[in-house]
Design an enzyme around this catalytic site. Structure first.
Site, mmCIF file in Angstrom:
data_model
loop_
_atom_site.group_PDB
_atom_site.id
_atom_site.type_symbol
_atom_site.label_atom_id
_atom_site.label_comp_id
_atom_site.label_asym_id
_atom_site.label_seq_id
_atom_site.Cartn_x
_atom_site.Cartn_y
_atom_site.Cartn_z
ATOM 1 N N CYS A 1 -22.105 -7.705 -19.450
ATOM 2 C CA CYS A 1 -20.895 -7.826 -18.644
ATOM 3 C C CYS A 1 -19.828 -6.869 -19.154
ATOM 4 O O CYS A 1 -19.583 -6.773 -20.351
ATOM 5 C CB CYS A 1 -20.323 -9.243 -18.753
ATOM 6 S SG CYS A 1 -21.361 -10.488 -18.020
ATOM 7 N N CYS B 1 -25.292 -12.827 -21.552
ATOM 8 C CA CYS B 1 -25.012 -14.159 -20.995
ATOM 9 C C CYS B 1 -25.883 -14.471 -19.780
ATOM 10 O O CYS B 1 -25.818 -15.567 -19.240
ATOM 11 C CB CYS B 1 -23.533 -14.300 -20.635
ATOM 12 S SG CYS B 1 -23.079 -13.408 -19.132
ATOM 13 N N CYS C 1 -17.976 -12.935 -20.227
ATOM 14 C CA CYS C 1 -19.243 -13.021 -20.934
ATOM 15 C C CYS C 1 -19.151 -14.039 -22.079
ATOM 16 O O CYS C 1 -20.010 -14.903 -22.232
ATOM 17 C CB CYS C 1 -19.603 -11.641 -21.488
ATOM 18 S SG CYS C 1 -21.345 -11.440 -21.850
ATOM 19 N N GLY D 1 0.800 -1.224 0.000
ATOM 20 C CA GLY D 1 0.000 0.000 0.000
ATOM 21 C C GLY D 1 0.828 1.267 0.000
ATOM 22 O O GLY D 1 0.291 2.350 -0.213
ATOM 23 N N CYS E 1 -26.954 -9.653 -17.046
ATOM 24 C CA CYS E 1 -26.324 -9.417 -18.347
ATOM 25 C C CYS E 1 -27.287 -9.826 -19.463
ATOM 26 O O CYS E 1 -27.810 -10.948 -19.472
ATOM 27 C CB CYS E 1 -25.016 -10.213 -18.450
ATOM 28 S SG CYS E 1 -24.252 -10.104 -20.087
#
Lengths: 256, 240, 289
Positions: free
Chosen positions: C263, C241, C269, C29, C238
């Site tokens: 997606c 899909c 997808c 970080g 979606c």
């Protein structure tokens, strides 16, 4: 009784020029001390040295901390000193812009110190912020407004609320009423006096306005060319000044 | 209760050719609890100066001023402040307050400073203001806009809000009508009765005769009472 | 491309970047400054990510680039082509096949594995920047763990919108120490940052910073007790899909304002459709056409 703040031999030079020289005094809990002097007399330098904004060349600034008792703040680690700056100390700038985040709402400005010491409940933070806005006589409905939409006096009161929300014990103020209208000044002075009394605050106020120190300060230090030329009870210094410079300062005030 | 020993005072005017003016020399006297002592002497004799020295408002060059065990001449500012809060009351001729603070709060303030709860302090303030005939409609206003007599009475109410063991009264009955003068005199008598040691300046001779047990002529302690010292005294009063 | 060193950058530069990456991995970080190079593409096109990718790529790596989840947009195609030509590495669009994935603003839906590296492109690495413009001050705030300001930003969100409206680049705290900007990924992806098997590297070219999350790092999204963090997405499935668990893009498909949610992760997808899943956009067939 232990002094809340004990300043010993604080000296700051800018090259060959003296900022402030060998300043010493003790401030006890609940006391308000004024520092007066003309521009360039070193009063702001002294204030900044005490508040940890400027490193002095010599001296000690001993603060009576809650957990460990008297401790030289100049010898503290930076995290410790900054923590002090967020909790037990407060600093009110002359220009509210220097002490506020202008892009953040009034509530966020007041809440910042709470969040800085770990408050993580939005509802509580907001409630405390609103409460403080009311204590400094700002309409609670303006909690989400930015300080840019506030008048100068309101900004200054907001800055005070932001500083006092964590219940500090020592407040440094640099010309807190400077640049405000006279009527607004009076309101601010009244507010400060009430807060000082009700919260048992100790304060150090730098100003060139003798009327301000007469109303707010118990004690007074007169500075000239970086040196303290006279110190004592506020009304005694103002009514019976001993040093040539203090006499000049007092006699130079225009009578209304 | 109040004890002065060999007290002397000079003013040094640095900006006027460093003129040194001796205004009080070698004053000694005591005031016992329950006693009221009047300071007398012609105008400019240094009555107000002496009173201000006893309050710590003017710096004393030498000697000792002991009030309730504290020597004002040597005391630290915070000791003087606590003495003024707990022990020593002062009714001056001038009312000096923060603008826009309501009269009721001005009067209650000495009690609030001692930690008395707001309600109890205001109750006491209401009683005093009523006694001194300040109309109730004025209580919520700042006294800065009041007439001279009204301001004087507010000042007295403030001075008597707390039962100080020692009190200094500078012309408490000046500019008051007969009714209010009577109220103030009875307040002083009550204070004496509860054991307060009082030092006062009264131009009002009848009042002085009624409340004072003895008189001290300050001009006896004023070296070379002359035009110069008189000028200084007046100058100081107007600046204060 | 014999004229270029492997993966465009010279070996000394890659060593410098690798050192920054190692330091970043050692202090999860923490923003490590590095001497960002001029790249043959404008800032904002992923110069930071490209330099990090160049530093970690080996000849036998398989490289994938996604731009907002898609493999087939300009940015993704260009960067893929760049490394095909300068490094000669094999490229792919299949998430599971890739060993190094450079991404702009998305984390693939499919969980990554321990032998993969995910490289993020970062525009502004400093999460405190919007409220504190001074770099000297933000560095001090990081070193002293003074993160109250981050909550001021969230407070402002709630005060203004009634809820935390920050929906991307949502700040996180890493291993209880550094507050980090996860790059502008949707906050829907935030939970995937933590405890991930793959190495995550973040490169900011213009700002000259690299930071990193080693595998299985604790990453917590900042929030308030009474306004907890929520990973949100469009409340749809979606259209292509039929997936209900993936992050969706809203696409306007005709001049009449017709919309399609699909997606954002094109590989995910495609894979689902190949496996026989079909979304509500197909039965009508005009929409899909």
């Amino acid at each position: 009784m232990t002094p809340l703040l004990s300043v010993q031999g604080v000296t700051k030079r800018y090259g060959t020029h003296i900022g402030c020289a060998d300043v010493s005094f003790d401030l006890y809990p609940g006391e308000v001390m004024g520092i007066v002097g003309e521009s360039g007399s070193g009063k702001s330098t002294l204030l900044n040295c005490m508040a940890g904004h400027l490193p002095p060349d010599a001296g000690q600034v001993v603060f009576d901390t809650r957990s460990e008792g008297p401790k030289d703040t100049l010898a503290m680690s930076e995290p410790e000193r900054r923590m002090l700056g967020r909790t037990d100390w407060a600093f009110v700038h002359q220009h509210a812009r220097d002490g506020l985040r202008m892009g953040v709402s009034a509530g966020g400005n007041v809440g910042e110190r709470l969040m800085a010491v770990g408050a993580r409940h939005y509802g509580d933070i907001r409630e405390q912020a609103t409460d403080w806005l009311e204590r400094v006589e700002i309409d609670a409905a303006r909690v989400d407004d930015r300080p840019t939409t506030f008048s100068g006096g309101m900004q200054q009161r907001l800055q005070i609320a932001r500083n006092l929300v964590t219940g500090p014990r020592l407040v440094f103020m640099d010309e807190p009423t400077g640049g405000l209208d006279v009527s607004v000044q009076a309101r601010l002075l009244d507010l400060l006096r009430g807060l000082v009394r009700d919260m048992g605050l100790s304060a150090i106020i730098v100003t060139h306005d003798l009327a301000v120190v007469r109303l707010l300060a118990d004690r007074l230090m007169v500075m000239k060319s970086g040196h303290v030329v006279e110190a004592g009870l506020t009304d005694q210094v103002l009514d019976d000044p001993q040093h040539a410079y203090s006499q000049l300062l007092v006699s130079s005030v225009l009578q209304v | 209760m109040i004890c002065l020993e060999n007290v002397s005072k000079t003013f040094t005017l640095h900006n006027q050719g460093s003129a040194v003016i001796e205004v009080i020399r070698d004053v000694s006297f005591d005031v016992a609890p329950g006693e009221c002592v009047a300071l007398t002497g012609s105008s400019g004799a240094g009555k107000s100066t002496l009173m201000r020295m006893i309050y710590g408002n003017y710096l004393t060059q030498s000697g000792a001023i002991r009030i309730g065990g504290v020597d004002l001449v040597q005391a630290e500012p915070r000791d003087v402040i606590s003495l003024r809060r707990d022990t020593l009351g002062y009714v001056s001729q001038f009312l000096r307050v923060v603008p826009r603070v309501p009269t009721l709060e001005v009067v209650a303030e000495p009690l609030r400073a001692l930690g008395v709860p707001a309600e109890a302090a205001q109750e006491k303030a209401r009683n005093l203001l009523t006694q001194l005939n300040i109309p109730e409609r004025l209580w919520s206003l700042s006294p800065t806009t009041f007439s001279g007599g009204e301001q004087q009475r507010v000042n007295i109410a403030r001075g008597f809000a707390y039962d100080y063991p020692a009190m200094l009264l500078d012309e408490p009955t000046a500019s008051l009508d007969a009714t209010n003068r009577e109220v103030v005199l009875s307040l002083i008598e009550e204070a004496k009765a509860r054991g307060a040691a009082i030092i006062g300046i009264f131009h009002d001779e009848a009042a002085r005769a009624r409340v004072c047990d003895r008189e001290i002529d300050v001009s006896r302690f004023t070296p070379g009472l002359s035009s110069s010292s008189e000028a200084v005294g007046q100058n100081k009063e107007s600046a204060a | 491309m014999a004229d270029y060193n492997f993966a465009y950058l010279d070996e000394q530069t890659k060593r410098m970047i690798r050192r920054a990456i190692l330091k970043g991995l050692a202090i999860p970080g923490y923003q490590v400054p590095f001497a960002s190079r001029e790249m043959p593409m404008p800032y904002g096109w992923g110069t930071g990510g490209v330099q990090v990718s160049a530093a970690v790529l080996c000849p036998d790596d398989i490289f994938k680039v996604i731009d907002q989840g898609a493999d087939d947009t300009t940015n993704a195609v260009s960067i893929r082509a760049f490394f095909e030509r300068t490094a000669g590495v094999e490229t792919t669009t299949a998430t599971a096949e890739a060993s190094v994935i450079q991404t702009r603003h998305r984390i693939p839906e499919e969980p990554l594995s321990e032998d993969q590296i995910l490289v993020y492109q970062v525009p502004i690495p400093e999460p405190l920047r919007f409220l504190e413009p001074r770099e000297s001050e933000t560095r001090k705030m990081h070193s002293l763990e003074e993160y109250g300001l981050m909550h001021v930003k969230l407070y402002e969100d709630i005060a203004r919108h009634g809820h935390i409206a920050t929906s991307y680049a949502y700040p996180v705290k890493v291993e209880g120490r550094y507050v980090m900007d996860p790059s502008p990924i949707p906050k829907f992806d935030n939970p995937k940052l933590g405890d991930m098997a793959a190495i995550q590297l973040f490169g900011a070219g213009r700002e000259q910073r690299i930071y990193a999350l080693p595998p299985y790092t604790q990453v917590v999204s900042l929030d308030f007790e009474d306004h907890p963090f929520e990973a949100s997405k469009a409340d749809q499935i979606c259209g292509l899909c039929g997936a209900s668990d993936s992050y969706l893009d809203e696409v306007i498909i005709d001049d009449a304002g017709g919309r399609l949610f699909c997606c954002s992760d094109t590989d995910y997808c495609t894979g689902r459709r190949a496996a026989g899943h079909q979304g509500p956009a197909f039965p009508g067939s005009e929409v899909a056409a």
